[in-house]
Design a protein around this motif. Structure first.
Motif, PDB file in Angstrom:
ATOM      1  N   HIS A  26       0.839  -1.192   0.000  1.00 23.63           N
ATOM      2  CA  HIS A  26       0.000   0.000   0.000  1.00 23.63           C
ATOM      3  C   HIS A  26       0.876   1.244   0.000  1.00 23.63           C
ATOM      4  CE1 HIS A  26      -2.449  -3.089   2.160  1.00 23.63           C
ATOM      5  NE2 HIS A  26      -3.240  -2.773   1.160  1.00 23.63           N
ATOM      6  N   THR A  56      -6.985  -4.006   3.024  1.00 23.03           N
ATOM      7  CA  THR A  56      -5.534  -4.143   3.155  1.00 23.03           C
ATOM      8  C   THR A  56      -4.988  -5.405   2.499  1.00 23.03           C
ATOM      9  OG1 THR A  56      -5.750  -5.197   5.326  1.00 23.03           O
ATOM     10  CG2 THR A  56      -5.449  -2.806   5.290  1.00 23.03           C
ATOM     11  N   LYS A 125      -7.357   6.446  -7.151  1.00 22.15           N
ATOM     12  CA  LYS A 125      -6.371   5.383  -7.212  1.00 22.15           C
ATOM     13  C   LYS A 125      -5.721   5.362  -8.587  1.00 22.15           C
ATOM     14  CE  LYS A 125      -9.078   2.654  -3.972  1.00 22.15           C
ATOM     15  NZ  LYS A 125      -9.812   1.408  -3.742  1.00 22.15           N
ATOM     16  N   PHE A 136      -5.555   2.359   1.279  1.00 22.99           N
ATOM     17  CA  PHE A 136      -4.567   2.681   2.301  1.00 22.99           C
ATOM     18  C   PHE A 136      -5.314   2.803   3.621  1.00 22.99           C
ATOM     19  CE2 PHE A 136      -1.545   5.264   4.607  1.00 22.99           C
ATOM     20  CZ  PHE A 136      -0.334   4.728   4.197  1.00 22.99           C
TER      21      PHE A 136
END
Length: 176
Positions: A26, A56, A125, A136
Motif C-alpha cells: 500500500h 488491506t 487510485k 490505504f
C-alpha cells in the motif's frame, strides 16, 4: 514560467513507473502543489473489521492532491493542516477507528473548500488493474499496549530527494 516549470517538473509517468516498481503493498501519495490534480489524468490487526481486512489484502496506489489539474493552490494552503487534523481522527468518517485513503480524500475534498474557496482537492487510485483494488488504511483506535525495548538510542537516516534540494524535517524540526 511554463518553460522553467517544465524544465524542473517531474513527469507523472516517472511517478507511475516508481509506483509499479515499489515493493510496498500500500502506498498513499499526498500532492500539495499547483496543478497536482493532473495525477488523475494518467491514471491485519486483531479484531479488524472485515471491510478493513479486505482493503488491506490487495495492493493499491492512492493519490490525494491539494487541487485539481489546472488549479493553482496557495504556497501555504489549508491542505496540510487539515490533513493533520484528519490524521488525528476527524477523517475517520465511519467511526470505526480506521482512516482509509478514501475517507481522507472525502474528508479533504469536503473540508478544504470551506476554508479556501476555489481550491478543490482530488483523490483516487492509480489506473492500473494490479494496483487499484485495495485501500490505504491508518489505525486511529487505541491499539493494545505493547512493551517495546529500544535496541539503540541513536541511528542514521539517509534521505535522497528527486529533484535534489528538498527541505527535510524530522518531528517538525528542519534538519537540512
Amino acid at each position: 514560467d511554463e518553460t522553467g516549470f517544465l524544465r524542473i517538473a517531474l513527469p507523472m509517468s516517472q511517478i507511475h513507473a516508481w509506483c509499479r516498481q515499489m515493493e510496498a503493498k500500500h502506498a498513499l501519495f499526498l500532492l500539495d502543489s499547483c496543478f497536482s490534480g493532473s495525477v488523475f489524468k494518467t491514471r491485519a490487526l486483531p479484531d479488524t473489521p472485515p471491510h478493513i481486512t479486505a482493503s488491506t489484502s490487495k495492493p493499491v496506489r492512492q493519490f490525494i492532491s491539494a487541487g485539481s489539474a489546472n488549479q493553482q493552490v496557495p504556497a501555504k494552503s489549508v491542505f496540510q493542516p487539515l490533513f493533520l487534523r484528519g490524521m488525528r481522527g476527524e477523517a475517520d468518517l465511519s467511526g470505526d477507528g480506521y482512516i482509509t485513503g478514501t475517507e481522507m480524500g472525502i474528508y479533504l475534498s469536503e473540508k478544504v473548500p470551506t476554508y479556501e474557496r476555489g481550491q478543490t482537492p482530488q483523490f483516487g487510485k492509480m489506473l492500473d488493474p494490479d494496483l487499484d483494488e485495495g485501500d490505504f488504511v491508518l489505525v486511529t483506535a487505541p491499539v493494545r499496549k505493547t512493551v517495546v525495548t529500544p535496541v539503540a538510542t541513536t541511528g542514521t537516516l539517509t534521505v535522497t530527494s528527486i529533484p535534489a534540494g528538498a527541505a527535510v524535517s524530522v518531528d517538525g524540526r528542519a534538519v537540512g
